[in-house]
Design an enzyme around this catalytic site. Sequence first.
Site, PDB file in Angstrom:
ATOM      1  N   ASP A  67       0.697  -1.165  -0.068  1.00  0.00           N
ATOM      2  CA  ASP A  67       0.062   0.057   0.009  1.00  0.00           C
ATOM      3  C   ASP A  67       0.798   1.224  -0.053  1.00  0.00           C
ATOM      4  O   ASP A  67       2.067   1.364   0.302  1.00  0.00           O
ATOM      5  CB  ASP A  67      -0.998  -0.022   1.102  1.00  0.00           C
ATOM      6  N   ASN A 136      -7.887  -2.507  13.789  1.00  0.00           N
ATOM      7  CA  ASN A 136      -9.432  -2.888  13.436  1.00  0.00           C
ATOM      8  C   ASN A 136      -9.354  -4.160  12.680  1.00  0.00           C
ATOM      9  O   ASN A 136     -10.249  -4.476  11.871  1.00  0.00           O
ATOM     10  CB  ASN A 136     -10.119  -1.857  12.771  1.00  0.00           C
ATOM     11  N   HIS A 138      -7.614  -4.664   9.737  1.00  0.00           N
ATOM     12  CA  HIS A 138      -7.168  -4.620   8.535  1.00  0.00           C
ATOM     13  C   HIS A 138      -6.061  -5.298   8.066  1.00  0.00           C
ATOM     14  O   HIS A 138      -4.872  -5.170   8.870  1.00  0.00           O
ATOM     15  CB  HIS A 138      -7.242  -3.289   8.045  1.00  0.00           C
ATOM     16  N   GLU A 143      -9.885  -2.276   4.584  1.00  0.00           N
ATOM     17  CA  GLU A 143     -10.413  -1.820   5.696  1.00  0.00           C
ATOM     18  C   GLU A 143     -11.801  -2.777   6.095  1.00  0.00           C
ATOM     19  O   GLU A 143     -12.260  -3.483   5.136  1.00  0.00           O
ATOM     20  CB  GLU A 143     -11.077  -0.311   5.837  1.00  0.00           C
TER      21      GLU A 143
HETATM   22  C1  GLP Z   1      -0.814   0.108   8.311  1.00  0.00           C
HETATM   23  C2  GLP Z   1      -0.497  -0.710   7.287  1.00  0.00           C
HETATM   24  C3  GLP Z   1      -0.536  -2.157   7.345  1.00  0.00           C
HETATM   25  C4  GLP Z   1       0.153  -2.576   8.510  1.00  0.00           C
HETATM   26  C5  GLP Z   1      -0.357  -1.698   9.624  1.00  0.00           C
HETATM   27  C6  GLP Z   1       0.001  -1.995  11.099  1.00  0.00           C
HETATM   28  O1  GLP Z   1      -1.962   0.361   8.632  1.00  0.00           O
HETATM   29  N1  GLP Z   1      -1.257  -0.151   6.047  1.00  0.00           N
HETATM   30  O2  GLP Z   1      -0.109  -2.774   6.261  1.00  0.00           O
HETATM   31  O3  GLP Z   1       0.020  -3.806   9.014  1.00  0.00           O
HETATM   32  O4  GLP Z   1      -0.269  -0.439   9.422  1.00  0.00           O
HETATM   33  O5  GLP Z   1       1.208  -1.235  11.297  1.00  0.00           O
HETATM   34  P1  GLP Z   1       2.188  -1.472  12.753  1.00  0.00           P
HETATM   35  O6  GLP Z   1       3.102  -2.644  12.168  1.00  0.00           O
HETATM   36  O7  GLP Z   1       3.043  -0.322  12.814  1.00  0.00           O
HETATM   37  O8  GLP Z   1       1.215  -1.918  14.090  1.00  0.00           O
END
Ligand code: GLP
Length: 250
Positions: A67, A136, A138, A143
């Site tokens: 992403d 949440n 995702h 989402e």
């Molecule tokens: C973002 C990314 C996700 C990732 C999530 C968790 O939302 N788009 O791909 O899994 O963050 O991030 P973290 O590892 O910082 O908790």
Amino acid sequence: MKFYTFATAQHLAQHLAQELLTLIARKPKAVLGLATGSTMEPVYAEILRQNLANPVNVQQLSTFNLDEYLGLAPEHPHSYNYYMHQHLFHGLGLAKHQVHLPQGNCADPDLECANYTAAIAAAGGLDFQLLGIGGNGHIGFNEPGTAFDTPTHCVELTAQTREDNSRLFDNPAEIPSHALTMGMAEIMQAKEVVLVITGAHKADIAAALATSQPCPALPASALKQHPNARVYLDAAAASQLQAGTASAVA
Ligand code: GLP
């Protein structure tokens, strides 16, 4: 989908880095789906450390990230493109043509998403998809409520996701409202998937995932329908799992 626990995030990172480098050594033209976020930082650091000690040939590798924030140029310090160069691509010495992310500052987001789906297909699909999870549930930026057959698309981020990720922005108000994300469809078509969940703050969503049926309200639960998906957790993230849910690795 099987659950595996590791004593610490560092043990997990060592194991996962070894698996990924072994895959690349076995299949030099591997197509990897990559993730960003704090969860991945020890994993990428460990890949670089192990690869320095025992190098594998990465010159034919292709990578596709999950992403990117809409509106951020690749060189923007809060872009995922910047993150990937900082944490992995530069250290591995990957060339520009080997790495792919949706372009955040594209002129036409829908066209950019269609082109991204086509590029993954042209590469032969993903051999391995690395995933983190949002608070949440995702995956990527798919989402809650996203249908499991949705391809790469532009998404409006939920308030919770913007709140969770705003810590990484100097000014929380600067966090983009939209992102481009690889779809559930491409993720589900990957040959192998590993979802990494670390930290006590992810214990509730890990427990919800363990008990949920596959349901778009919890996007990561789609992986229960995947033939080769594993969830790797550290002890803190696994603390709310019911006994017998996971196997201990290290
Ligand atoms: C973002 C990314 C996700 C990732 C999530 C968790 O939302 N788009 O791909 O899994 O963050 O991030 P973290 O590892 O910082 O908790």
